[in-house]
Scaffold this motif. Sequence first.
Motif, PDB file in Angstrom:
ATOM      1  N   VAL A  88       5.445   4.075  -6.809  1.00 35.56           N
ATOM      2  CA  VAL A  88       6.076   2.965  -5.777  1.00 35.56           C
ATOM      3  C   VAL A  88       5.375   2.204  -4.997  1.00 35.56           C
ATOM      4  O   VAL A  88       4.933   1.130  -4.849  1.00 35.56           O
ATOM      5  CB  VAL A  88       7.274   3.518  -5.244  1.00 35.56           C
ATOM      6  CG1 VAL A  88       8.013   2.575  -4.298  1.00 35.56           C
ATOM      7  CG2 VAL A  88       8.361   3.827  -6.474  1.00 35.56           C
ATOM      8  N   ARG A  89       4.341   3.081  -4.297  1.00 39.33           N
ATOM      9  CA  ARG A  89       3.648   2.605  -3.199  1.00 39.33           C
ATOM     10  C   ARG A  89       2.349   1.925  -3.838  1.00 39.33           C
ATOM     11  O   ARG A  89       2.132   0.769  -3.475  1.00 39.33           O
ATOM     12  CB  ARG A  89       3.063   3.906  -2.263  1.00 39.33           C
ATOM     13  CG  ARG A  89       4.312   4.339  -1.516  1.00 39.33           C
ATOM     14  CD  ARG A  89       3.544   5.334  -0.353  1.00 39.33           C
ATOM     15  NE  ARG A  89       2.682   6.406  -1.268  1.00 39.33           N
ATOM     16  CZ  ARG A  89       3.260   7.723  -1.672  1.00 39.33           C
ATOM     17  NH1 ARG A  89       4.593   7.687  -1.290  1.00 39.33           N
ATOM     18  NH2 ARG A  89       2.525   8.368  -2.244  1.00 39.33           N
ATOM     19  N   ASP A  90       1.521   2.638  -4.696  1.00 41.39           N
ATOM     20  CA  ASP A  90       0.326   2.044  -5.029  1.00 41.39           C
ATOM     21  C   ASP A  90       0.228   1.356  -6.478  1.00 41.39           C
ATOM     22  O   ASP A  90      -0.587   0.662  -6.515  1.00 41.39           O
ATOM     23  CB  ASP A  90      -0.636   3.383  -5.038  1.00 41.39           C
ATOM     24  CG  ASP A  90      -0.946   4.109  -3.939  1.00 41.39           C
ATOM     25  OD1 ASP A  90      -0.721   3.347  -2.827  1.00 41.39           O
ATOM     26  OD2 ASP A  90      -0.906   5.279  -3.778  1.00 41.39           O
ATOM     27  N   ASP A  91       1.132   1.633  -7.250  1.00 42.20           N
ATOM     28  CA  ASP A  91       1.145   0.544  -8.446  1.00 42.20           C
ATOM     29  C   ASP A  91       2.067  -0.503  -8.341  1.00 42.20           C
ATOM     30  O   ASP A  91       1.631  -1.620  -8.513  1.00 42.20           O
ATOM     31  CB  ASP A  91       1.835   1.504  -9.604  1.00 42.20           C
ATOM     32  CG  ASP A  91       1.678   0.800 -11.026  1.00 42.20           C
ATOM     33  OD1 ASP A  91       1.148  -0.209 -11.119  1.00 42.20           O
ATOM     34  OD2 ASP A  91       2.250   1.567 -11.887  1.00 42.20           O
ATOM     35  N   ILE A  92       3.449  -0.181  -7.784  1.00 41.86           N
ATOM     36  CA  ILE A  92       4.320  -1.380  -7.551  1.00 41.86           C
ATOM     37  C   ILE A  92       4.053  -2.255  -6.414  1.00 41.86           C
ATOM     38  O   ILE A  92       4.239  -3.434  -6.334  1.00 41.86           O
ATOM     39  CB  ILE A  92       5.775  -0.954  -7.428  1.00 41.86           C
ATOM     40  CG1 ILE A  92       6.073  -0.228  -8.962  1.00 41.86           C
ATOM     41  CG2 ILE A  92       6.666  -2.332  -7.415  1.00 41.86           C
ATOM     42  CD1 ILE A  92       7.382   0.396  -8.960  1.00 41.86           C
ATOM     43  N   GLY A  93       3.349  -1.561  -5.309  1.00 43.32           N
ATOM     44  CA  GLY A  93       3.279  -2.256  -3.886  1.00 43.32           C
ATOM     45  C   GLY A  93       4.515  -2.336  -3.099  1.00 43.32           C
ATOM     46  O   GLY A  93       4.409  -3.203  -2.172  1.00 43.32           O
ATOM     47  N   ILE A  94       5.354  -1.270  -3.200  1.00 42.49           N
ATOM     48  CA  ILE A  94       6.319  -1.232  -2.085  1.00 42.49           C
ATOM     49  C   ILE A  94       6.290  -0.310  -1.073  1.00 42.49           C
ATOM     50  O   ILE A  94       6.252   0.750  -1.512  1.00 42.49           O
ATOM     51  CB  ILE A  94       7.712  -1.097  -2.833  1.00 42.49           C
ATOM     52  CG1 ILE A  94       8.030  -1.867  -4.058  1.00 42.49           C
ATOM     53  CG2 ILE A  94       9.048  -1.162  -1.664  1.00 42.49           C
ATOM     54  CD1 ILE A  94       9.414  -1.753  -4.607  1.00 42.49           C
ATOM     55  N   PRO A  95       5.887  -0.628   0.159  1.00 45.47           N
ATOM     56  CA  PRO A  95       5.801   0.358   1.266  1.00 45.47           C
ATOM     57  C   PRO A  95       6.965   1.465   1.588  1.00 45.47           C
ATOM     58  O   PRO A  95       8.042   0.767   1.261  1.00 45.47           O
ATOM     59  CB  PRO A  95       5.504  -0.627   2.606  1.00 45.47           C
ATOM     60  CG  PRO A  95       5.008  -1.733   1.952  1.00 45.47           C
ATOM     61  CD  PRO A  95       5.924  -1.917   0.672  1.00 45.47           C
ATOM     62  N   ASP A  96       6.403   2.328   1.899  1.00 48.40           N
ATOM     63  CA  ASP A  96       7.821   3.320   2.312  1.00 48.40           C
ATOM     64  C   ASP A  96       8.626   2.997   3.305  1.00 48.40           C
ATOM     65  O   ASP A  96       9.807   3.074   3.464  1.00 48.40           O
ATOM     66  CB  ASP A  96       7.223   4.846   2.817  1.00 48.40           C
ATOM     67  CG  ASP A  96       6.483   5.547   1.735  1.00 48.40           C
ATOM     68  OD1 ASP A  96       6.763   5.411   0.621  1.00 48.40           O
ATOM     69  OD2 ASP A  96       5.494   6.202   2.039  1.00 48.40           O
ATOM     70  N   ASN A  97       8.048   1.901   4.191  1.00 47.47           N
ATOM     71  CA  ASN A  97       8.961   1.663   5.385  1.00 47.47           C
ATOM     72  C   ASN A  97       9.337  -0.061   5.222  1.00 47.47           C
ATOM     73  O   ASN A  97       9.807  -0.365   6.562  1.00 47.47           O
ATOM     74  CB  ASN A  97       8.165   1.893   6.673  1.00 47.47           C
ATOM     75  CG  ASN A  97       6.867   1.226   6.825  1.00 47.47           C
ATOM     76  OD1 ASN A  97       6.506   0.372   5.873  1.00 47.47           O
ATOM     77  ND2 ASN A  97       6.176   1.264   7.973  1.00 47.47           N
TER      78      ASN A  97
END
Length: 229
Positions: free
Chosen positions: A129-138
């Motif tokens: 989610v973070r590194d492939d899709i690009g949605i940050p945790d916050n």
Amino acid sequence: MTHSEKHRSHRIGWLRAAVLGANDGIVSTASLIIGFAAANAGLENILLAGVAGLVAGAMSMAAGEYVSVSSQSDTEHADIALEKRSLDEDYDSELAELADIYEARGLDAELAKQVAEGLMAHDALGAHVRDDIGIPDNNSAQPIQAAFFSAVTFSVGAALPLLIAYLGPPQQLILPVAAASLIFLALLGALAARAGGASMMKGALRVTFWGAFAMLLTAAVGQLFGVTA
């Protein structure tokens, strides 16, 4: 020595909605008041138009923010569901994909694979989610938060020029409303820039310029289509 950095990117969601709402509230309501005043409308009509603009604008901002951010949220959830399905069906390919991402960022192939394996062992979906899709945790989309901040800050922003119009001289509303609104906009731009860690002067000048431009155009329209007092 400890090294501490104060990051502000976690504020992007609510800060954008709040600044947009307050700015729109000040500019649209002040412009509406100035336009009606330039058209020689009576004070009661001017205030009525301003209050109607406040209510309609707040609801419009809330609905618009909710719908737009909900669309973003729907897209994010669809992408996450797709990523989860891919992990369930072909874990090895997803591992290789993540390793390729880290390699492209500068790690050598072996280290990139080790990092990918470690992160996926801890939280495979979160890593993608973070590194492939690009949605940050916050920084995921939050429709209700965006709608709430937009509606509230629009109402507060719109109430400021309305209050000036109510307290000001009935026959000379344009100058005090315009001056006060520009001061409010400058303060808003400066505070928003400070909250985001940007230049306060740049933030103040940016919103003040566009606010003044909007008021000037509305005054011209009011003067053009005005009525005889």
